[in-house]
Design an enzyme around this catalytic site. Structure first.
Site, PDB file in Angstrom:
ATOM      1  N   LYS A  93     -71.510 -42.785  -0.892  1.00 23.88           N
ATOM      2  CA  LYS A  93     -72.742 -43.583  -0.785  1.00 23.88           C
ATOM      3  C   LYS A  93     -72.931 -44.044   0.666  1.00 23.88           C
ATOM      4  O   LYS A  93     -71.995 -43.970   1.471  1.00 23.88           O
ATOM      5  CB  LYS A  93     -72.660 -44.792  -1.723  1.00 23.88           C
ATOM      6  CG  LYS A  93     -71.533 -45.767  -1.398  1.00 23.88           C
ATOM      7  CD  LYS A  93     -71.367 -46.819  -2.491  1.00 23.88           C
ATOM      8  CE  LYS A  93     -70.206 -47.742  -2.195  1.00 23.88           C
ATOM      9  NZ  LYS A  93     -69.925 -48.655  -3.318  1.00 23.88           N
ATOM     10  N   TYR A 149     -74.753 -61.547  28.660  1.00 29.32           N
ATOM     11  CA  TYR A 149     -75.530 -62.594  27.989  1.00 29.32           C
ATOM     12  C   TYR A 149     -74.662 -63.802  27.683  1.00 29.32           C
ATOM     13  O   TYR A 149     -73.531 -63.665  27.206  1.00 29.32           O
ATOM     14  CB  TYR A 149     -76.087 -62.080  26.664  1.00 29.32           C
ATOM     15  CG  TYR A 149     -77.224 -61.098  26.812  1.00 29.32           C
ATOM     16  CD1 TYR A 149     -78.425 -61.484  27.400  1.00 29.32           C
ATOM     17  CD2 TYR A 149     -77.095 -59.809  26.333  1.00 29.32           C
ATOM     18  CE1 TYR A 149     -79.478 -60.573  27.515  1.00 29.32           C
ATOM     19  CE2 TYR A 149     -78.134 -58.892  26.439  1.00 29.32           C
ATOM     20  CZ  TYR A 149     -79.322 -59.282  27.028  1.00 29.32           C
ATOM     21  OH  TYR A 149     -80.350 -58.395  27.135  1.00 29.32           O
TER      22      TYR A 149
HETATM   23  C1  LIG Z   1     -68.501 -48.453  -3.508  1.00 32.19           C
HETATM   24  C2  LIG Z   1     -67.838 -48.346  -4.831  1.00 32.19           C
HETATM   25  C3  LIG Z   1     -66.558 -47.786  -4.931  1.00 32.19           C
HETATM   26  C4  LIG Z   1     -65.718 -47.407  -3.718  1.00 32.19           C
HETATM   27  O1  LIG Z   1     -65.099 -48.586  -3.240  1.00 32.19           O
HETATM   28  P1  LIG Z   1     -64.070 -48.555  -2.017  1.00 32.19           P
HETATM   29  O2  LIG Z   1     -63.551 -49.944  -1.963  1.00 32.19           O
HETATM   30  O3  LIG Z   1     -64.848 -48.183  -0.816  1.00 32.19           O
HETATM   31  O4  LIG Z   1     -63.027 -47.563  -2.340  1.00 32.19           O
HETATM   32  C5  LIG Z   1     -66.034 -47.608  -6.196  1.00 32.19           C
HETATM   33  N1  LIG Z   1     -66.728 -47.971  -7.302  1.00 32.19           N
HETATM   34  C6  LIG Z   1     -67.949 -48.542  -7.229  1.00 32.19           C
HETATM   35  C7  LIG Z   1     -68.641 -48.951  -8.486  1.00 32.19           C
HETATM   36  C8  LIG Z   1     -68.531 -48.764  -6.002  1.00 32.19           C
HETATM   37  O5  LIG Z   1     -69.745 -49.340  -5.935  1.00 32.19           O
END
Ligand SMILES: *Cc1c(COP(=O)(O)O)cnc(C)c1O
EC number: 5.1.1.1
Length: 356
Positions: free
Chosen positions: A33, A253
């Site tokens: 994702k 800055y």
């Molecule tokens: C993003 C997500 C993961 C992966 O989590 P990580 O901590 O990056 O391994 C697994 N399950 C769900 C439902 C998620 O939303």
């Protein structure tokens, strides 16, 4: 051309996937994702396509991008469909969907589909974000089971505090899951990266590793398995200007850094608009032509400044690594009030260059 770039090591990605899958002992969906946490979802999924059991994304837009790129492995929508209209596309593109809310169960009941869809029925075991409440879970499962257009049902849940290895909450969530799903047939899926690494009792048929695939530990402390992960992204740029400042003169800055000694300042073409944390403190580690160095002054949108005083050999054109092989991303995180997740998925504007 602007020298800022993120090198993505696809061999390291495959290595980390194998490590995650082996740890879980079952199958593993590679979570890609948010454009594979900033690493480029299509390229990462293509690199894993031969060995990954499947992929997980946040929404149908992300799933369709994988399908359009020719990724044929299972793809799970982690938040399911946002609208019942998506169901037709889910079937057409052979996607798997999470069902996390009663309205989604009703939508499936109302919408006959031409072929069965695989459903991951999510329990709210205590995170209280999404998921079916424990008392309603069995009823939701049975209603889905009764539908001819629902195929396999995987029981799933998600942990809120698996990265806190001494917190009892994960074990409590596990108990809630066991009680709510007792006697319901089918496979289960619980583990994100921290659970896979830190909570062996939570391992089940399917793991869902995300962060660890990219070679970054979810834990602040040292850990023997995370020590075997290989960083996938190396974020780097070059020195584009050098200044010699007398003691007492400020840099950047807000004059957040004031030279305590005659200081040679290097200006690097990379800033917070590229995803480098804006609030990284003075002293945040960087690597300068392979040597350990440090950030000084406030990070600007397109540039940041480093201390070249002890790097007389470095100058305009020197390569500066912000994180990657030489500077663990976790160190940049520790110095900048952010999380490893946000650090990686915040990378933008820089060119992604792939190898492996
Ligand atoms: C993003 C997500 C993961 C992966 O989590 P990580 O901590 O990056 O391994 C697994 N399950 C769900 C439902 C998620 O939303």
């Amino acid at each position: 051309m602007r020298p800022a770039r993120a090198l993505i090591d696809l061999d390291a990605l495959r290595h980390n996937y194998r490590l995650a899958r082996g740890l879980g002992g079952g199958r593993a969906l590679a979570v890609v994702k948010a454009d594979a946490y900033g690493h480029g979802a299509v390229r990462c999924a293509a690199a894993l396509q031969d060995e990954a059991d499947g992929f997980a994304v946040a929404c149908i837009e992300e799933a369709l991008a994988l399908r359009e790129a020719g990724i044929r492995k299972p793809v799970l929508l982690l938040e399911g469909f946002f609208d019942a209209d998506e169901l037709a596309l889910i079937v057409q593109h052979d996607l798997w969907t999470v069902v996390h809310a009663p309205w989604q169960v009703e939508a499936l009941e109302r919408t006959p589909l031409p072929s069965p869809v695989q459903v991951w029925l999510k329990l709210d075991s205590g995170m209280h974000r999404v998921g079916i409440d424990a008392p309603a879970y069995r009823d939701a499962w049975q209603r889905l089971r009764a539908l001819p257009h629902v195929g396999d049902i995987v029981k799933m849940s998600h942990f809120a505090r698996a990265d806190e290895l001494d917190c009892p909450r994960t074990a409590e969530q596990l108990d809630t899951f066991a009680a709510a799903t007792a006697g319901l047939p089918g496979e289960s899926s619980l583990c994100n990266s921290p659970a896979l690494l830190g909570w062996p009792q939570a391992r089940a048929d399917w793991a869902r590793p995300g962060l660890m695939l990219y070679g970054v530990s979810p834990f602040p402390q040292a850990h023997d398995v995370t020590a075997q992960l290989r960083p996938v992204m190396t974020l780097e740029s070059k020195v584009i200007a050098v200044r010699d400042l007398p003691a007492g003169e400020p840099v950047g800055y807000g004059a957040r850094f004031v030279a305590e000694r005659p200081t040679r300042v290097g200006v690097v073409a990379l800033g917070y608009a590229d995803g480098y944390p804006q609030f990284a403190v003075n002293g945040t580690p960087v690597a300068i032509d392979g040597h350990p160095g440090r950030l000084i002054g406030r990070v600007s949108m397109d540039m940041l400044t480093i201390d070249l005083t002890d790097h007389p050999q470095a100058g305009v054109g020197s390569r500066v690594e912000l994180w990657g092989d030489q500077v663990p991303a976790a160190q940049a995180v520790a110095h900048s009030q952010t999380s490893a997740y946000r650090l990686l998925c915040g990378v933008k504007r820089v060119a992604l260059q792939y190898r492996g």
